[in-house]
Every structure is written in structure tokens, then in C-alpha cells.
Scaffold this motif. Structure first.
Motif, short mmCIF file in Angstrom:
data_model
loop_
_atom_site.label_atom_id
_atom_site.label_comp_id
_atom_site.label_asym_id
_atom_site.label_seq_id
_atom_site.Cartn_x
_atom_site.Cartn_y
_atom_site.Cartn_z
N VAL A 143 -6.54 -4.58 5.38
CA VAL A 143 -5.76 -4.66 6.61
C VAL A 143 -4.29 -4.50 6.24
O VAL A 143 -3.77 -5.25 5.41
CB VAL A 143 -5.98 -5.99 7.34
N ILE A 144 -3.64 -3.52 6.83
CA ILE A 144 -2.24 -3.26 6.52
C ILE A 144 -1.38 -3.36 7.78
O ILE A 144 -1.85 -3.11 8.89
CB ILE A 144 -2.03 -1.89 5.84
N GLU A 145 -0.12 -3.75 7.57
CA GLU A 145 0.88 -3.76 8.64
C GLU A 145 1.98 -2.80 8.23
O GLU A 145 2.34 -2.70 7.05
CB GLU A 145 1.42 -5.16 8.85
N GLU A 146 2.55 -2.11 9.23
CA GLU A 146 3.45 -1.01 8.90
C GLU A 146 4.37 -0.68 10.08
O GLU A 146 4.17 -1.16 11.20
CB GLU A 146 2.64 0.24 8.54
N TYR A 147 5.34 0.12 9.81
CA TYR A 147 6.19 0.72 10.84
C TYR A 147 6.14 2.23 10.68
O TYR A 147 5.91 2.76 9.58
CB TYR A 147 7.63 0.23 10.73
N ASN A 148 6.34 2.93 11.79
CA ASN A 148 6.46 4.39 11.82
C ASN A 148 5.16 5.10 11.43
O ASN A 148 5.20 6.20 10.88
CB ASN A 148 7.61 4.88 10.94
N TYR A 149 4.02 4.46 11.72
CA TYR A 149 2.74 5.16 11.56
C TYR A 149 2.67 6.26 12.62
O TYR A 149 3.00 6.05 13.78
CB TYR A 149 1.59 4.17 11.72
N ASN A 150 2.27 7.44 12.23
CA ASN A 150 2.25 8.60 13.13
C ASN A 150 3.64 8.92 13.69
O ASN A 150 3.77 9.48 14.79
CB ASN A 150 1.25 8.40 14.28
N ALA A 184 0.86 -1.18 0.00
CA ALA A 184 0.00 0.00 0.00
C ALA A 184 0.90 1.23 0.00
O ALA A 184 1.71 1.42 0.92
CB ALA A 184 -0.90 -0.01 1.23
N TRP A 185 0.76 2.03 -1.02
CA TRP A 185 1.62 3.21 -1.20
C TRP A 185 0.81 4.48 -1.02
O TRP A 185 -0.23 4.67 -1.66
CB TRP A 185 2.27 3.18 -2.58
N PHE A 186 1.30 5.35 -0.15
CA PHE A 186 0.68 6.65 0.10
C PHE A 186 1.62 7.71 -0.45
O PHE A 186 2.76 7.84 0.00
CB PHE A 186 0.46 6.86 1.59
N ALA A 187 1.15 8.48 -1.42
CA ALA A 187 2.01 9.44 -2.11
C ALA A 187 2.56 10.51 -1.18
O ALA A 187 3.56 11.16 -1.51
CB ALA A 187 1.24 10.08 -3.27
N ALA A 188 1.92 10.71 -0.03
CA ALA A 188 2.43 11.70 0.93
C ALA A 188 3.73 11.25 1.57
O ALA A 188 4.43 12.06 2.19
CB ALA A 188 1.38 11.97 2.00
N GLY A 189 4.05 9.94 1.43
CA GLY A 189 5.33 9.46 1.95
C GLY A 189 5.23 8.34 2.95
O GLY A 189 5.84 8.39 4.02
N HIS A 190 4.50 7.28 2.60
CA HIS A 190 4.38 6.14 3.51
C HIS A 190 4.08 4.89 2.68
O HIS A 190 3.46 4.96 1.63
CB HIS A 190 3.24 6.37 4.51
N VAL A 191 4.58 3.74 3.16
CA VAL A 191 4.25 2.45 2.56
C VAL A 191 3.91 1.46 3.66
O VAL A 191 4.38 1.59 4.80
CB VAL A 191 5.39 1.89 1.68
N ALA A 192 3.09 0.48 3.32
CA ALA A 192 2.68 -0.56 4.27
C ALA A 192 2.48 -1.85 3.49
O ALA A 192 2.37 -1.86 2.26
CB ALA A 192 1.40 -0.16 5.00
N TRP A 193 2.41 -2.97 4.22
CA TRP A 193 2.24 -4.29 3.62
C TRP A 193 0.80 -4.74 3.79
O TRP A 193 0.24 -4.66 4.90
CB TRP A 193 3.18 -5.28 4.28
N VAL A 194 0.17 -5.19 2.70
CA VAL A 194 -1.23 -5.60 2.74
C VAL A 194 -1.33 -7.03 3.27
O VAL A 194 -0.88 -7.98 2.63
CB VAL A 194 -1.88 -5.50 1.34
N ALA A 195 -1.94 -7.17 4.46
CA ALA A 195 -2.08 -8.47 5.10
C ALA A 195 -3.38 -9.16 4.73
O ALA A 195 -3.45 -10.39 4.69
CB ALA A 195 -2.01 -8.32 6.62
N ASP A 196 -4.43 -8.39 4.45
CA ASP A 196 -5.72 -9.01 4.13
C ASP A 196 -6.59 -8.01 3.39
O ASP A 196 -6.43 -6.79 3.54
CB ASP A 196 -6.42 -9.48 5.42
N VAL A 197 -7.50 -8.52 2.59
CA VAL A 197 -8.47 -7.71 1.86
C VAL A 197 -9.85 -8.23 2.17
O VAL A 197 -10.14 -9.42 1.97
CB VAL A 197 -8.20 -7.76 0.34
N LYS A 198 -10.71 -7.36 2.69
CA LYS A 198 -12.06 -7.74 3.09
C LYS A 198 -13.05 -6.77 2.46
O LYS A 198 -13.40 -5.75 3.04
CB LYS A 198 -12.20 -7.72 4.62
N GLY A 199 -13.48 -7.10 1.24
CA GLY A 199 -14.39 -6.22 0.52
C GLY A 199 -13.71 -4.90 0.21
O GLY A 199 -12.66 -4.86 -0.44
N ASP A 200 -14.29 -3.79 0.69
CA ASP A 200 -13.70 -2.47 0.47
C ASP A 200 -12.66 -2.12 1.51
O ASP A 200 -12.06 -1.04 1.45
CB ASP A 200 -14.80 -1.40 0.48
N ASN A 201 -12.45 -3.00 2.48
CA ASN A 201 -11.49 -2.72 3.55
C ASN A 201 -10.20 -3.50 3.34
O ASN A 201 -10.21 -4.62 2.83
CB ASN A 201 -12.08 -3.07 4.91
#
Length: 276
Positions: A121-128, A102-119
Motif C-alpha cells: 500500500v503506497i501513498e503519493e502525490y501527482n499520480y497520473n 517506493a521508487w519507480f525508475a520512470a520518474g516517480h516516488v511514493a511512501w510505503v504505508a503497509d505491506v501485505k504479503g506480495d502487495n
């Protein structure tokens, strides 16, 4: 013989010997290597030239450990990941898949652990900006794009660095046998002090200092095995092993054989060896 060298931005190999159990495609938890997570943020550089406890370092690790994908060196800041991935031929779109980034153009990336419809689930480091592990559920549209380096199947279990099963096919290789290594191997670890490298494939798992190979008998090559480059090996580059080597020891439980290549004895995967 002309001396071959290695070069690296790494101060030390930082993700060695970690064992992760088999897991289903879902939230895995904080599997980030202890050496990296216990150090103060931005004080160590990982095997992909990322500073520790940053989002990019965690994602590079997760791609390696779970997706079995080695992020090319040079991705750097998360801001540019989408553009860099497209430039290298990887698909970037609005469709999340398990194992995608999952790539956020503002400057963040995360790993997609699960997909549930429109939702998603991501795992990440250095959120906030806290430099710690975090997992959350977001709407799939909250992401600038999903980078598909090497997605996982939703039906398959995935394994990261599990203990290998004893090798049973290559029974002709024993102590005293002369062997050669004919594959093309990617550099996953370097030790500039000892002028040596290691390859996870040639090591039979995540490389440690036990798997270091003297760089002198090695040739830098392309991924297809053609000799090329400046013969100064760095992480991410490819090499072939020249010569024939006598087996000094065999460890069936780990599929390991000890040989002396150049100046150093090293443990390598018996499955990569053939009788010379």
C-alpha cells in the motif's frame, strides 16, 4: 565580529506549526501541509527544495513528519532517487518495508504505508499527473526498488509533531537564569531577510518564525561539531550556538524559554539548554 549569513532557495518557510496525531503504521491520508497543497502546483518550493504538489515533495514531507528523517538537499528528480540513495550509502532493494520509499525508475516516488504479503500500500502525490494526493495497492514487484532511509517498525506507533509534554527535570532554569546551548543543530528553516535560521531540534518541534535565531553568533560545523564550511548557513547544514544567554520568559506547557541571541528574541526548547 565577522557577519555570518544564511542562504536558501526557499521563498518562505512553508511547513510550519502543523500537528499530526499519533497513528499506527498504515494509511495516514493526506497530511501534506495546507500551505503547499492549496497553492497551484509548482508555484512554491518546500523546505527540501522541491516544488509543491510533486511526488518528491510529498515523500520528503512524509519522511520528515513520520519517519523523523530529513531528506538531504539535492535529491531533485524522482528518476535519480535510487542511484542517489545508493551513492549516499542507503540500501535500495526489492524488499518493501513500512516507511520505505517506493521508487519507480520512470520518474516517480511514493511512501510505503503497509505491506501485505506480495502487495504494498503506497501513498503519493501527482499520480497520473494530477498533482493531488492518492493511495493505492500494488504488487511489490511493480516497483523499481525500495529505498530504506529510515524504515518504521510494523509494531510501533509513530508520531509527527505532537504537542510536547511539560518538562519536569530542568527545574533550575527560570526567568533570569543564564543558559548556554551546547548541542550541534541542523538547519531546518532559514529567513534570508532577517539573516536567521531555525532548527527543529532546538525549537522542540517544527520550527516557526518564533524560533528564528540570528546567524551572527552561530558557527557552521560538521555534524559532529567541528567548525567548518564557508559560514554561510543553508538548510541541511549544521551549527553551534556560541555564547551565554539570559532567560527572558519560560512557558512550561510547551517546554519553551525565550532568550535574545544576537539581534532577535527567540523561543527555544528548555531541554536543549544548560545552566551556564
Amino acid at each position: 565580529m565577522k557577519n555570518k549569513l544564511v542562504t536558501s532557495l526557499l521563498t518562505v518557510s512553508l511547513v510550519s506549526g502543523l500537528v499530526v496525531n499519533t497513528v499506527n503504521a498504515a494509511v495516514i491520508g493526506d497530511d501534506y501541509p495546507a500551505q503547499l497543497k492549496k497553492a497551484a502546483p509548482d508555484t512554491l518550493v518546500d523546505n527540501w527544495t522541491m516544488y509543491n504538489r510533486e511526488c518528491v515533495s510529498f515523500v520528503a514531507w512524509r519522511l520528515h513528519a513520520i519517519n523523523k528523517f530529513e531528506l538531504p538537499i539535492g535529491f531533485g528528480s524522482a528518476v535519480s532517487w535510487g542511484a542517489q540513495a545508493r551513492a549516499k550509502g542507503y540500501q535500495v532493494n526489492a524488499t518493501p518495508k513500512i516507511g520505505s520509499v517506493a521508487w519507480f525508475a520512470a520518474g516517480h516516488v511514493a511512501w510505503v504505508a503497509d505491506v501485505k504479503g506480495d502487495n504494498v500500500v503506497i501513498e503519493e502525490y501527482n499520480y497520473n499527473y494530477n498533482h493531488n494526493y492518492h493511495q493505492r495497492t500494488i504488487n511489490k514487484r511493480d516497483v523499481s526498488g525500495y529505498i530504506h532511509f529510515k524504515d518504521l517498525s510494523t509494531n510501533n506507533a509513530v508520531t509527527a509533531n505532537t504537542t510536547p509534554k511539560p518538562h519536569t527535570n530542568n527545574t533550575t532554569i527560570k526567568v533570569g537564569t543564564t543558559v548556554k546551548f551546547t548541542g550541534v543543530y541542523q538547519v531546518n528553516m532559514v529567513n534570508s531577510v532577517k539573516n536567521s535560521v531555525a532548527s527543529d531540534r532546538l525549537s522542540g518541534g517544527k520550527s516557526t518564525t518564533l524560533n528564528l535565531i540570528d546567524a551572527v553568533p552561530l558557527d557552521e560545523t560538521t555534524s559532529s561539531g567541528a567548525k567548518s564550511g564557508n559560514q554561510v548557513l543553508a538548510v541541511g547544514e549544521y551549527f553551534k550556538v556560541n555564547g551565554r544567554y539570559k532567560v527572558l520568559a519560560v512557558d512550561p506547557a510547551s517546554n519553551g524559554i525565550k532568550v535574545k541571541i544576537g539581534s532577535y528574541e527567540t523561543w527555544l526548547d528548555i531541554r536543549q539548554a544548560t545552566v551556564a
